[in-house]
Design a protein around this motif. Structure first.
Motif, PDB file in Angstrom:
ATOM      1  N   VAL A  22       0.682  -2.983 -19.061  1.00 56.60           N
ATOM      2  CA  VAL A  22      -0.372  -2.701 -20.029  1.00 56.60           C
ATOM      3  C   VAL A  22       0.187  -2.192 -21.346  1.00 56.60           C
ATOM      4  O   VAL A  22      -0.555  -1.999 -22.289  1.00 56.60           O
ATOM      5  CB  VAL A  22      -1.391  -1.688 -19.483  1.00 56.60           C
ATOM      6  N   LEU A  34       3.457  -8.027 -14.359  1.00 56.05           N
ATOM      7  CA  LEU A  34       2.328  -8.096 -13.445  1.00 56.05           C
ATOM      8  C   LEU A  34       2.741  -8.774 -12.153  1.00 56.05           C
ATOM      9  O   LEU A  34       2.361  -8.333 -11.064  1.00 56.05           O
ATOM     10  CB  LEU A  34       1.158  -8.854 -14.106  1.00 56.05           C
ATOM     11  N   ILE A  69      -2.048 -17.763 -15.639  1.00 59.50           N
ATOM     12  CA  ILE A  69      -2.022 -16.878 -16.811  1.00 59.50           C
ATOM     13  C   ILE A  69      -0.906 -17.277 -17.746  1.00 59.50           C
ATOM     14  O   ILE A  69      -1.071 -17.353 -18.962  1.00 59.50           O
ATOM     15  CB  ILE A  69      -1.889 -15.412 -16.332  1.00 59.50           C
ATOM     16  N   GLN A  84      -1.093  -7.475 -30.385  1.00 60.03           N
ATOM     17  CA  GLN A  84      -1.687  -6.359 -31.124  1.00 60.03           C
ATOM     18  C   GLN A  84      -2.134  -5.293 -30.147  1.00 60.03           C
ATOM     19  O   GLN A  84      -2.684  -5.589 -29.098  1.00 60.03           O
ATOM     20  CB  GLN A  84      -2.903  -6.859 -31.892  1.00 60.03           C
ATOM     21  N   MET A  85      -1.885  -4.047 -30.498  1.00 63.01           N
ATOM     22  CA  MET A  85      -2.413  -2.959 -29.680  1.00 63.01           C
ATOM     23  C   MET A  85      -3.548  -2.288 -30.434  1.00 63.01           C
ATOM     24  O   MET A  85      -3.695  -2.459 -31.644  1.00 63.01           O
ATOM     25  CB  MET A  85      -1.305  -1.925 -29.401  1.00 63.01           C
ATOM     26  N   ALA A  86      -4.317  -1.477 -29.655  1.00 64.63           N
ATOM     27  CA  ALA A  86      -5.440  -0.802 -30.294  1.00 64.63           C
ATOM     28  C   ALA A  86      -4.930   0.254 -31.265  1.00 64.63           C
ATOM     29  O   ALA A  86      -3.759   0.644 -31.230  1.00 64.63           O
ATOM     30  CB  ALA A  86      -6.322  -0.143 -29.245  1.00 64.63           C
ATOM     31  N   GLN A  90      -8.174   4.940 -30.884  1.00 66.60           N
ATOM     32  CA  GLN A  90      -8.705   4.307 -29.670  1.00 66.60           C
ATOM     33  C   GLN A  90      -7.749   4.511 -28.499  1.00 66.60           C
ATOM     34  O   GLN A  90      -8.157   4.828 -27.376  1.00 66.60           O
ATOM     35  CB  GLN A  90      -8.931   2.815 -29.936  1.00 66.60           C
ATOM     36  N   SER A  94      -8.677   6.526 -25.131  1.00 71.05           N
ATOM     37  CA  SER A  94      -8.594   5.829 -23.842  1.00 71.05           C
ATOM     38  C   SER A  94      -7.659   6.580 -22.912  1.00 71.05           C
ATOM     39  O   SER A  94      -7.967   6.777 -21.721  1.00 71.05           O
ATOM     40  CB  SER A  94      -8.085   4.402 -24.066  1.00 71.05           C
TER      41      SER A  94
ATOM     42  N   GLN B 617     -14.491  -3.541 -25.711  1.00 70.56           N
ATOM     43  CA  GLN B 617     -13.694  -2.380 -25.305  1.00 70.56           C
ATOM     44  C   GLN B 617     -14.424  -1.086 -25.562  1.00 70.56           C
ATOM     45  O   GLN B 617     -14.297  -0.124 -24.809  1.00 70.56           O
ATOM     46  CB  GLN B 617     -12.366  -2.410 -26.033  1.00 70.56           C
TER      47      GLN B 617
ATOM     48  N   GLY C  24      -5.199  -0.327 -19.810  1.00 69.11           N
ATOM     49  CA  GLY C  24      -4.894  -1.618 -20.423  1.00 69.11           C
ATOM     50  C   GLY C  24      -6.138  -2.312 -20.923  1.00 69.11           C
ATOM     51  O   GLY C  24      -6.166  -2.854 -22.025  1.00 69.11           O
ATOM     52  N   PHE C  25      -7.155  -2.285 -20.101  1.00 71.73           N
ATOM     53  CA  PHE C  25      -8.409  -2.952 -20.492  1.00 71.73           C
ATOM     54  C   PHE C  25      -8.947  -2.359 -21.788  1.00 71.73           C
ATOM     55  O   PHE C  25      -9.485  -3.057 -22.631  1.00 71.73           O
ATOM     56  CB  PHE C  25      -9.433  -2.810 -19.368  1.00 71.73           C
ATOM     57  N   LEU C  26      -8.807  -1.028 -21.945  1.00 75.25           N
ATOM     58  CA  LEU C  26      -9.392  -0.383 -23.114  1.00 75.25           C
ATOM     59  C   LEU C  26      -8.522  -0.526 -24.350  1.00 75.25           C
ATOM     60  O   LEU C  26      -9.016  -0.392 -25.458  1.00 75.25           O
ATOM     61  CB  LEU C  26      -9.628   1.100 -22.826  1.00 75.25           C
ATOM     62  N   THR C  27      -7.237  -0.776 -24.197  1.00 75.21           N
ATOM     63  CA  THR C  27      -6.379  -0.741 -25.384  1.00 75.21           C
ATOM     64  C   THR C  27      -5.841  -2.097 -25.790  1.00 75.21           C
ATOM     65  O   THR C  27      -5.452  -2.258 -26.945  1.00 75.21           O
ATOM     66  CB  THR C  27      -5.187   0.206 -25.170  1.00 75.21           C
ATOM     67  N   ARG C  28      -5.734  -3.061 -24.878  1.00 72.44           N
ATOM     68  CA  ARG C  28      -5.157  -4.351 -25.282  1.00 72.44           C
ATOM     69  C   ARG C  28      -6.157  -5.135 -26.106  1.00 72.44           C
ATOM     70  O   ARG C  28      -7.351  -5.143 -25.826  1.00 72.44           O
ATOM     71  CB  ARG C  28      -4.740  -5.201 -24.059  1.00 72.44           C
ATOM     72  N   LYS C  29      -5.616  -5.832 -27.121  1.00 74.77           N
ATOM     73  CA  LYS C  29      -6.498  -6.646 -27.957  1.00 74.77           C
ATOM     74  C   LYS C  29      -6.567  -8.081 -27.479  1.00 74.77           C
ATOM     75  O   LYS C  29      -7.505  -8.809 -27.740  1.00 74.77           O
ATOM     76  CB  LYS C  29      -5.977  -6.650 -29.403  1.00 74.77           C
ATOM     77  N   ASN C  30      -5.515  -8.450 -26.786  1.00 80.52           N
ATOM     78  CA  ASN C  30      -5.410  -9.844 -26.383  1.00 80.52           C
ATOM     79  C   ASN C  30      -6.228 -10.090 -25.120  1.00 80.52           C
ATOM     80  O   ASN C  30      -6.131  -9.354 -24.146  1.00 80.52           O
ATOM     81  CB  ASN C  30      -3.930 -10.138 -26.122  1.00 80.52           C
ATOM     82  N   ILE C  32      -6.006 -12.282 -22.814  1.00 80.37           N
ATOM     83  CA  ILE C  32      -5.267 -12.596 -21.591  1.00 80.37           C
ATOM     84  C   ILE C  32      -4.684 -11.328 -20.979  1.00 80.37           C
ATOM     85  O   ILE C  32      -4.727 -11.137 -19.756  1.00 80.37           O
ATOM     86  CB  ILE C  32      -4.158 -13.614 -21.892  1.00 80.37           C
ATOM     87  N   THR C  33      -4.192 -10.438 -21.816  1.00 78.53           N
ATOM     88  CA  THR C  33      -3.678  -9.182 -21.256  1.00 78.53           C
ATOM     89  C   THR C  33      -4.802  -8.326 -20.697  1.00 78.53           C
ATOM     90  O   THR C  33      -4.613  -7.599 -19.718  1.00 78.53           O
ATOM     91  CB  THR C  33      -2.900  -8.396 -22.310  1.00 78.53           C
ATOM     92  N   MET C  34      -5.996  -8.460 -21.308  1.00 76.37           N
ATOM     93  CA  MET C  34      -7.147  -7.760 -20.713  1.00 76.37           C
ATOM     94  C   MET C  34      -7.440  -8.312 -19.331  1.00 76.37           C
ATOM     95  O   MET C  34      -7.744  -7.572 -18.386  1.00 76.37           O
ATOM     96  CB  MET C  34      -8.374  -7.909 -21.601  1.00 76.37           C
ATOM     97  N   LEU C  35      -7.314  -9.633 -19.201  1.00 77.92           N
ATOM     98  CA  LEU C  35      -7.519 -10.254 -17.891  1.00 77.92           C
ATOM     99  C   LEU C  35      -6.476  -9.750 -16.895  1.00 77.92           C
ATOM    100  O   LEU C  35      -6.796  -9.444 -15.731  1.00 77.92           O
ATOM    101  CB  LEU C  35      -7.425 -11.774 -18.045  1.00 77.92           C
ATOM    102  N   MET C  36      -5.264  -9.597 -17.371  1.00 79.42           N
ATOM    103  CA  MET C  36      -4.222  -9.087 -16.491  1.00 79.42           C
ATOM    104  C   MET C  36      -4.534  -7.660 -16.056  1.00 79.42           C
ATOM    105  O   MET C  36      -4.302  -7.279 -14.880  1.00 79.42           O
ATOM    106  CB  MET C  36      -2.868  -9.153 -17.201  1.00 79.42           C
ATOM    107  N   ILE C  85     -11.506 -18.343 -22.063  1.00 78.77           N
ATOM    108  CA  ILE C  85     -10.553 -17.920 -23.091  1.00 78.77           C
ATOM    109  C   ILE C  85     -10.069 -19.132 -23.878  1.00 78.77           C
ATOM    110  O   ILE C  85      -9.990 -19.113 -25.110  1.00 78.77           O
ATOM    111  CB  ILE C  85      -9.380 -17.159 -22.443  1.00 78.77           C
ATOM    112  N   ILE C  95      -7.461 -15.339 -29.798  1.00 78.79           N
ATOM    113  CA  ILE C  95      -8.002 -14.729 -28.584  1.00 78.79           C
ATOM    114  C   ILE C  95      -8.000 -13.222 -28.740  1.00 78.79           C
ATOM    115  O   ILE C  95      -7.989 -12.479 -27.775  1.00 78.79           O
ATOM    116  CB  ILE C  95      -7.244 -15.168 -27.313  1.00 78.79           C
ATOM    117  N   VAL C  97      -9.777  -9.898 -29.158  1.00 83.58           N
ATOM    118  CA  VAL C  97     -11.117  -9.529 -28.748  1.00 83.58           C
ATOM    119  C   VAL C  97     -11.927  -8.995 -29.934  1.00 83.58           C
ATOM    120  O   VAL C  97     -13.135  -9.127 -29.976  1.00 83.58           O
ATOM    121  CB  VAL C  97     -11.061  -8.511 -27.592  1.00 83.58           C
TER     122      VAL C  97
END
Lengths: 175, 638, 105
Positions: A22, A34, A69, A84-86, A90, A94, B617, C24-30, C32-36, C85, C95, C97
């Motif tokens: 992540v 992963l 994937i 890109q990261m948040a 944020q 989080s 998000q 990860g879900f809350l911080t990734r922008k991509n 596919i990485t959110m899916l991961m 996606i 992609i 978000v």
């Protein structure tokens, strides 16, 4: 002693690679991290003596989903691309929420006294699992099995429809 | 009870003809649709006469009086247990009399139009509308209840609208049809209010129940008062307002002169003989109620009639358009009928006015239709409506001349023509009950003779106008109706109306009162003589006389500026002081309130729309932290 | 094989994995990485099911089959999500978000 070493090895891999998944800025690497997490989880299943489940985990997750994937990553972005990261705010918020949640859960787990084992162990070899999957008595899973089959079929058709190149909507508006 | 169910055919035949010629008229030759309409009307006329003969004579028991009977009735609308609306056929002396009038005049007009409208592009349409009108008028006449009457009342209004605007390429015809429709519709609003009030007080629409001497209407005599008049009196005044609108009574008369834009046969049928007397018929239909419980309303009827007749007669003396002269004459004569009803009492010899009003309705239909059809023949020959373009036509149009003269003598009230009898009865009735009205009517009788002969001499005598092409007599299809109607105008006075059409159904003795009859004949002759002196030869006396009256003449020539008053009232007063504020209120207060609500909601939505950011998000964060908070609360703090 | 390892250890691993996924879900922008990240979450749940099954109710296989079904559902979910996606990528050329916010307001 051996099993404990193995367990800590696997759980360490799981935690580290999870965090790497992540946080890694390279998407393809994140996918590989992963994969390591999933393989380690399969190892935990082996340790718990659920061999069939571990095999399924390896084939479906490691063999199927990860490949899917990776394909989609290759379709939608360049390998060298940095994700890109948040924003900092944020990310901080989080992290706070996640840490609070994790703390809460861990406190709950550690304070709870679980009851001991009950009854004798049932066999979990492939023969028993196959029989349970198609039987419809008390310990049978025929109905969930069928429902999941239909779900998979629907997902397959839906995925094809959604990802298809010609857009039906566009076609209709052209008329 | 004798079976009269076949009378249902009388209104239905024109309806079927209307549907047929209206839908298929353009597919066949124009003359075919005309002949279909005329044939249908011929059948209707035969049936009407048969009904009249059976009702009045063959089926009538000697000395028993005439009662009303329902030949046919079905329930048409079932709204609630108490509120139902029926359709049916009601036969009583006045409806049978009106059957004869409507079918006769309509039949004559149908024949006449075969010649008059020949070659017109809308020939089939014209006949379809004529049939529609005839259907509506017969339905109105035969109505068993006041609501049915209202329905057909509106239908005759529509067909009148269609026929006035028949030449829809002409802007004046379109304006006239709109005017007629709006004015009568406005009056019908009063009629509807009256119907609702009446039925609210009596719980019934049915005529037989309403007029029954023991019925619920009679119990309302002393009901709640408003402005000094009881509720039922107000209801009847409102009903009369509808009748006054349809019958072009002052001050709702302004549409009738303009309605002359329609084809002349239409004027003869609708605006002289049948539709405009619907108001008279309405009052006659409810006469027992008026007479017994609302004498005040009856006074209103009488005075409106009297004023209208005088007013119209004065204007008629100054107009030069021959159809407008006839239109004002019609208004004046209908004023007579209203007055006759208004001064009448109920039962026996007191009901003389009722009888006289209906009698005059009957004879007037004959001679006024004759006058209009004669005017149509003249217009057909000269191609002009203006009497100043005419003169010396007696040589060219012999048949029209003779019949027109007969009609003029009839309306002037000379014995033994029919007009004498009916008008004399009205004057007698007025003489016995209301002296001021009698004096007005007496003067109007002289004026009537004067303006009719002014018209007659200007058309047929006077200067020898030179015409572009020699006028020729109308074809036989047009002259035959003239002759038939002339026959009716001469001899219908001998019908024993006092035995047939009376307020209570019982015959009474009527005789000529010489104290009234001789002066009225004399003033008629006086009017004729003055007109002869002034208009038989070209002379300057009319101009001198006009100058002698000065501004009064100008006022009368401009119809006492009634149209201008209406325009002022509507455009300046109503639009400016009522419509504008209402529009302002609607735009700023009503709409403003709605806009305020919308604005408030929009503002508050604007404030909270940030929650709906579309960022998944953010939703996820809220969800997760919300869950954590809930777990803390419910698991640890509870 | 798991003789001396207490149940809590599995649960702790699973908890850490779960909240890592959520982070990860809350911080990734991509996408596919959110899916991961979602796959991580599902996986942590599976560990829970299996561990409870083995430690508390070894006489039946309910947790085991639950995990099996979750794996199937995860596979279906991944397939559909990736289809979506790809479709999004076609329409938006991205992609990310944050760029896919047509549905807001």
């Amino acid at each position: 002693m051996n099993s404990e070493i193995l367990f800590f090895l696997l759980s360490g891999m799981i935690v580290i690679f999870s965090i790497l998944t992540v946080t890694s800025r390279r998407i393809l690497r994140a996918a590989v991290y992963l994969l390591f997490v999933l393989v380690s989880t399969a190892g935990l299943y082996f340790m718990l003596n659920y061999n069939f489940l571990a095999a399924v985990q390896l084939t479906v997750y490691a063999g199927g989903i990860i490949v899917l994937i990776i394909f989609s990553i290759l379709l939608t972005s360049h390998i060298s691309e940095r994700a890109q990261m948040a924003g900092k705010f944020q990310g901080l918020m989080s992290a706070l929420a996640v840490i609070a949640g994790a703390t809460l859960t861990l406190i709950t787990i550690l304070n709870f006294s679980f009851p001991g084992k009950s009854g004798i162990e049932s066999p979990s070899d492939v023969k028993a699992i196959g029989r349970a999957l198609v039987s419809y008595n008390e310990n049978g899973y025929a109905l969930p099995f069928e429902v999941v089959s239909i779900l998979l079929l629907a997902a397959m058709i839906g995925a094809i429809i959604v990802a298809r190149k010609e857009n039906l909507a566009v076609k209709n508006t052209k008329k | 009870m004798i079976d009269y169910t076949y009378t249902l055919l009388i209104p239905l035949i024109p309806f079927v003809v209307f549907l047929f010629t209206g839908l298929a008229g353009h597919k066949m030759k124009p003359m075919t649709s005309g002949l279909i309409g005329t044939t249908g009307l011929f059948a209707v006329t035969i049936l009407s006469y048969l009904t009249a003969i059976r009702y009045f004579w063959t089926d009538h028991v000697e000395g028993a009086g005439y009662s009303s009977l329902k030949a046919f009735e079905i329930q048409w609308l079932h709204l609630t247990e108490k509120l139902t609306i029926n359709l049916g056929v009601l036969l009583d002396p006045i409806s049978v009399m009106m059957l004869v009038v409507v079918s006769t005049v309509s039949f004559m007009v149908h024949i006449y139009s075969l010649g008059y409208m020949k070659g017109d592009t809308g020939f089939a349409r014209f006949y379809a509308f004529l049939s529609l009108f005839t259907f509506a008028m017969l339905g109105l006449v035969l109505a068993t209840n006041i609501f049915q009457m209202y329905i057909f009342w509106e239908l005759v209004g529509v067909s009148s609208f269609l026929l006035i605007g028949f030449y829809y390429e002409k802007p004046s015809a379109v304006a006239a049809s709109k005017k007629a429709f709006i004015v009568t519709r406005f009056a019908d609003l009063g009629f509807l209010i009256g119907i609702l009030m009446l039925s609210f007080m009596t719980d019934t629409f049915d005529f037989q129940t309403l007029v029954s001497p023991t019925g619920p209407a009679m119990a309302q005599a002393g009901g709640a008062a408003f402005l000094g008049l009881s509720g039922i009196t107000w209801a009847l005044i409102f009903v009369f307002m509808g009748g006054a609108g349809k019958s072009a009574m002052f001050p709702l008369h302004i549409w009738l002169p303009d309605a002359m834009e329609g084809p002349t046969p239409v004027s003869a049928l609708i605006h002289a003989a049948t539709m405009v007397v619907a108001g008279v018929y309405l009052v006659a239909r409810l006469f027992p109620v008026y007479s017994m419980v609302a004498p005040d309303a009856l006074h209103v009827v009488a005075w409106v009639g009297g004023i209208s007749s005088l007013f119209a007669a004065i204007i008629a003396c100054t107009q030069t358009d021959i159809k407008r002269v006839l239109a004002y004459s019609t208004m004046s004569q209908i004023g007579y009928m209203m007055l006759a009803l208004g001064v009448s009492g109920y039962g026996g010899h007191d009901g003389l006015g009722f009888m006289a009003g209906n009698f005059h309705l009957f004879t007037h239909a004959m001679f006024k239709a004759l006058l209009f059809l004669g005017a149509g023949a003249i217009i057909h020959a000269v191609h002009s409506n203006d009497m100043r373009d005419m003169g010396g036509l007696r040589k060219y149009l012999p048949i029209t001349h003779i019949t027109f003269l007969i009609a003029c003598l009839t309306i002037a009230g000379l014995p033994p023509l029919s007009g004498f009898f009916s008008k004399d009865e009205i004057l007698v009735a007025a003489f016995h009950s209301n002296m001021p009205l009698f004096i007005i009517e007496f003067a109007v009788a002289g004026l009537t003779a004067f303006y009719m002969f002014r018209l007659y001499y200007s058309i047929f005598w006077g200067k020898d106008t030179h015409y572009h092409h020699t006028p020729h007599e109308a074809p036989a299809t047009m002259t035959i109706p003239l002759l038939i109607l002339a026959f009716g105008a001469v001899f219908s006075g001998f019908l024993p109306f006092h035995e047939l059409v009376t307020s209570d159904g019982l015959p009474f003795e009527a005789h000529i009162e010489y104290a009234v009859a001789i002066p009225s004949v004399l003033i008629g002759i006086l009017g004729i003589v003055i007109a002869t002196l002034m208009y038989r030869k070209v002379s300057t006396s009319p101009a001198k006389l006009a100058n002698g009256f000065g501004s009064f003449y100008t006022w009368a020539y401009h119809k006492f500026y009634m149209d201008e008053v209406y325009l002022f009232m509507t455009k300046k007063v109503i639009f400016n002081y009522i419509s504008r504020p209402v529009a302002w209120f609607d735009r700023h207060i009503v709409d403003g309130f709605m806009n305020l609500i919308a604005h408030v909601i929009e503002r508050s939505a604007y404030l909270i729309k940030g929650f709906q950011s579309g960022r998944i998000q953010q939703y996820g964060y809220v969800f997760v932290s919300g869950t954590i908070v809930l777990v803390i609360i419910f698991v640890y703090l509870w | 094989m798991t003789g001396t390892i207490p149940l809590q250890y599995f649960l702790i691993i699973s908890t850490l994995m779960f909240f890592t996924g959520i982070y990860g879900f809350l911080t990734r922008k991509n996408l596919i990485t959110m899916l991961m990240s979602i796959e991580l979450i599902l996986n942590s749940v599976n560990i829970n099911f299996v561990a409870f099954n083995r430690y508390l109710y070894p006489d039946n296989l309910h947790g085991h089959f639950f995990s099996l079904i979750v794996i199937a559902v995860a596979a279906a979910e991944a397939a559909v999500a990736i289809a979506i996606i790809i479709n999004i990528y076609r329409n938006f050329r991205s992609i990310d978000v944050d760029k896919v916010d047509e549905m807001k307001f």
